[in-house]
Write a protein that holds these residues in place. Structure first.
Motif, mmCIF file in Angstrom:
data_model
loop_
_atom_site.group_PDB
_atom_site.id
_atom_site.type_symbol
_atom_site.label_atom_id
_atom_site.label_comp_id
_atom_site.label_asym_id
_atom_site.label_seq_id
_atom_site.Cartn_x
_atom_site.Cartn_y
_atom_site.Cartn_z
ATOM 1 N N ALA A 29 0.846 -1.231 0.000
ATOM 2 C CA ALA A 29 0.000 0.000 0.000
ATOM 3 C C ALA A 29 0.847 1.232 0.000
ATOM 4 O O ALA A 29 1.981 1.152 0.295
ATOM 5 N N GLY A 30 0.324 2.371 -0.298
ATOM 6 C CA GLY A 30 1.161 3.533 -0.187
ATOM 7 C C GLY A 30 0.726 4.689 -1.052
ATOM 8 O O GLY A 30 -0.347 4.713 -1.605
ATOM 9 N N ALA A 31 1.596 5.678 -1.175
ATOM 10 C CA ALA A 31 1.250 6.926 -1.855
ATOM 11 C C ALA A 31 0.852 6.699 -3.290
ATOM 12 O O ALA A 31 -0.036 7.365 -3.817
ATOM 13 N N ALA A 32 1.492 5.793 -3.976
ATOM 14 C CA ALA A 32 1.164 5.573 -5.377
ATOM 15 C C ALA A 32 -0.269 5.113 -5.537
ATOM 16 O O ALA A 32 -0.962 5.492 -6.476
ATOM 17 N N LEU A 33 -0.733 4.283 -4.599
ATOM 18 C CA LEU A 33 -2.109 3.810 -4.704
ATOM 19 C C LEU A 33 -3.089 4.836 -4.176
ATOM 20 O O LEU A 33 -4.215 4.929 -4.651
ATOM 21 N N VAL A 34 -2.663 5.645 -3.232
ATOM 22 C CA VAL A 34 -3.543 6.676 -2.706
ATOM 23 C C VAL A 34 -3.805 7.751 -3.750
ATOM 24 O O VAL A 34 -4.895 8.300 -3.846
ATOM 25 N N SER A 35 -2.796 8.068 -4.551
ATOM 26 C CA SER A 35 -2.960 9.091 -5.568
ATOM 27 C C SER A 35 -3.962 8.647 -6.618
ATOM 28 O O SER A 35 -3.977 7.481 -7.002
ATOM 29 N N PRO A 36 -4.824 9.550 -7.139
ATOM 30 C CA PRO A 36 -5.783 9.172 -8.158
ATOM 31 C C PRO A 36 -5.083 8.810 -9.449
ATOM 32 O O PRO A 36 -4.070 9.394 -9.805
ATOM 33 N N TRP A 37 -5.656 7.851 -10.177
ATOM 34 C CA TRP A 37 -5.104 7.441 -11.453
ATOM 35 C C TRP A 37 -5.484 8.451 -12.522
ATOM 36 O O TRP A 37 -6.575 8.991 -12.531
ATOM 37 N N ALA A 38 -4.565 8.699 -13.441
ATOM 38 C CA ALA A 38 -4.827 9.646 -14.517
ATOM 39 C C ALA A 38 -5.965 9.145 -15.387
ATOM 40 O O ALA A 38 -6.074 7.961 -15.685
ATOM 41 N N ALA A 39 -6.826 10.078 -15.793
ATOM 42 C CA ALA A 39 -7.968 9.716 -16.628
ATOM 43 C C ALA A 39 -7.544 9.655 -18.083
ATOM 44 O O ALA A 39 -7.946 10.453 -18.926
ATOM 45 N N ALA A 40 -6.675 8.699 -18.402
ATOM 46 C CA ALA A 40 -6.185 8.523 -19.761
ATOM 47 C C ALA A 40 -6.742 7.235 -20.331
ATOM 48 O O ALA A 40 -7.119 6.326 -19.586
ATOM 49 N N PRO A 41 -6.797 7.096 -21.657
ATOM 50 C CA PRO A 41 -7.315 5.876 -22.256
ATOM 51 C C PRO A 41 -6.473 4.674 -21.849
ATOM 52 O O PRO A 41 -5.245 4.744 -21.797
ATOM 53 N N ALA A 42 -7.132 3.560 -21.537
ATOM 54 C CA ALA A 42 -6.419 2.349 -21.144
ATOM 55 C C ALA A 42 -5.678 1.766 -22.342
ATOM 56 O O ALA A 42 -6.143 1.823 -23.470
ATOM 57 N N GLN A 43 -4.509 1.197 -22.083
ATOM 58 C CA GLN A 43 -3.718 0.582 -23.128
ATOM 59 C C GLN A 43 -3.757 -0.929 -22.954
ATOM 60 O O GLN A 43 -3.788 -1.440 -21.848
ATOM 61 N N ALA A 44 -3.718 -1.646 -24.064
ATOM 62 C CA ALA A 44 -3.717 -3.113 -24.007
ATOM 63 C C ALA A 44 -2.339 -3.644 -23.666
ATOM 64 O O ALA A 44 -2.182 -4.813 -23.361
ATOM 65 N N ASP A 45 -1.304 -2.775 -23.714
ATOM 66 C CA ASP A 45 0.068 -3.221 -23.514
ATOM 67 C C ASP A 45 0.277 -3.889 -22.167
ATOM 68 O O ASP A 45 1.099 -4.786 -22.032
ATOM 69 N N GLY A 46 -0.415 -3.429 -21.109
ATOM 70 C CA GLY A 46 -0.244 -4.015 -19.797
ATOM 71 C C GLY A 46 -0.607 -5.482 -19.772
ATOM 72 O O GLY A 46 0.115 -6.302 -19.190
ATOM 73 N N LEU A 47 -1.710 -5.855 -20.391
ATOM 74 C CA LEU A 47 -2.108 -7.259 -20.452
ATOM 75 C C LEU A 47 -1.093 -8.076 -21.241
ATOM 76 O O LEU A 47 -0.764 -9.207 -20.860
ATOM 77 N N GLN A 48 -0.591 -7.523 -22.330
ATOM 78 C CA GLN A 48 0.404 -8.229 -23.125
ATOM 79 C C GLN A 48 1.686 -8.429 -22.338
ATOM 80 O O GLN A 48 2.297 -9.502 -22.363
ATOM 81 N N ALA A 49 2.093 -7.383 -21.608
ATOM 82 C CA ALA A 49 3.308 -7.484 -20.806
ATOM 83 C C ALA A 49 3.153 -8.513 -19.697
ATOM 84 O O ALA A 49 4.070 -9.308 -19.429
ATOM 85 N N LEU A 50 1.997 -8.526 -19.027
ATOM 86 C CA LEU A 50 1.756 -9.491 -17.958
ATOM 87 C C LEU A 50 1.761 -10.908 -18.503
ATOM 88 O O LEU A 50 2.341 -11.820 -17.903
ATOM 89 N N ASP A 51 1.125 -11.123 -19.649
ATOM 90 C CA ASP A 51 1.097 -12.456 -20.244
ATOM 91 C C ASP A 51 2.506 -12.923 -20.594
ATOM 92 O O ASP A 51 2.877 -14.073 -20.326
ATOM 93 N N THR A 52 3.303 -12.024 -21.159
ATOM 94 C CA THR A 52 4.679 -12.385 -21.509
ATOM 95 C C THR A 52 5.486 -12.722 -20.266
ATOM 96 O O THR A 52 6.239 -13.706 -20.242
ATOM 97 N N PHE A 53 5.306 -11.926 -19.199
ATOM 98 C CA PHE A 53 6.022 -12.204 -17.951
ATOM 99 C C PHE A 53 5.645 -13.576 -17.397
ATOM 100 O O PHE A 53 6.513 -14.360 -17.004
ATOM 101 N N LEU A 54 4.361 -13.876 -17.361
ATOM 102 C CA LEU A 54 3.907 -15.156 -16.815
ATOM 103 C C LEU A 54 4.430 -16.332 -17.638
ATOM 104 O O LEU A 54 4.760 -17.390 -17.090
#
Length: 239
Positions: A29-54
């Motif tokens: 937990a911490g400041a990064a999670l407490v701070s609001p997330w930017a209202a930017a369009p979601a990218q599919a790259d995160g899912l691709q990166a997670l799949d590659t890591f796994l």
């Protein structure tokens, strides 16, 4: 409560030391999670990166820092706990969190059992691993083999890039309320995507942030890394 563990094991462990108040609380937990997330369009790259890591990271080790922030009580500021340590994993389903500061503790999965060791109390809590980990954030780190396997326990969605990381939001399918949400942050390393952050919000409003540094993937780990033998005279709890 350590939200890496099922509620029953966390409670059993917590009876002896105020439910992991020495930095073993939620693992994240911490400041990064407490701070609001930017209202930017979601990218599919995160899912691709997670799949590659796994799929590609068979072993790994890193240093970690953890900050746990409990909700503020009336007239009191939020309570913050910090800890540091070492993290190692080996697929399938082996991992080790070694807490070094401010207190020594170890959370270890050997493929069959989940061990929690508190040297100060000379106490060990052990439970069958299969019952303990399938729907917890540990599945995001060291258990699931790919996104398809992970989706059996979590709803996954891409989130906007932030702090130089690609992010995925994981919402547990189980409705027990122990964990509301997990955010996984990945960076691009020399050998591909690597785990950089986990942000967790639990059912009681406690927020936790884990940050990994000096991550090494697909390294050879000592054979005894994921072996645990209770020390002589230790009190063994089997909830």
């Amino acid at each position: 409560m350590n939200i890496l563990l099922p509620r029953s094991l966390a409670v059993a462990r917590g009876l002896s030391r105020a439910v992991f108040t020495r930095g073993f609380a939620m693992l994240l937990a911490g400041a990064a999670l407490v701070s609001p997330w930017a209202a930017a369009p979601a990218q599919a790259d995160g899912l691709q990166a997670l799949d590659t890591f796994l799929r590609t990271a068979r072993t790994g080790r890193a240093d970690f820092s953890q900050t746990v922030t409990a909700p503020a009580r009336e007239g009191q500021p939020p309570r913050v706990r910090q800890s540091t340590g070492r993290f190692e994993f080996q697929r399938p389903e082996r991992f080790r969190f070694t807490y070094l500061k401010p207190f020594a503790q170890t959370l270890l999965a050997d493929g069959q059992s989940l061990w929690l060791h508190d040297p100060d109390l000379n106490q060990v809590t052990v439970r069958r691993q299969a019952q303990a980990l399938s729907t917890t954030p540990v599945a995001l780190v060291a258990s699931a083999a790919d996104l398809q396997a992970l989706r059996q326990a979590f709803d996954l969605a891409p989130a906007p890039d932030r702090d130089g990381l690609q992010w995925v939001v994981a919402t547990p399918r189980a409705g027990d309320g122990a964990v509301r949400e997990v955010r996984v942050g990945l960076r691009t390393g020399e050998r591909g995507p690597e785990l950089a952050a986990l942000d967790i919000l639990d059912g009681l409003g406690q927020r936790s942030a884990l940050r990994f540094s000096r991550m090494e993937v697909n390294v050879t780990l000592p054979a005894d890394t994921f072996q645990f033998k209770p020390p002589p005279g230790a009190d063994i709890l089997r909830p």
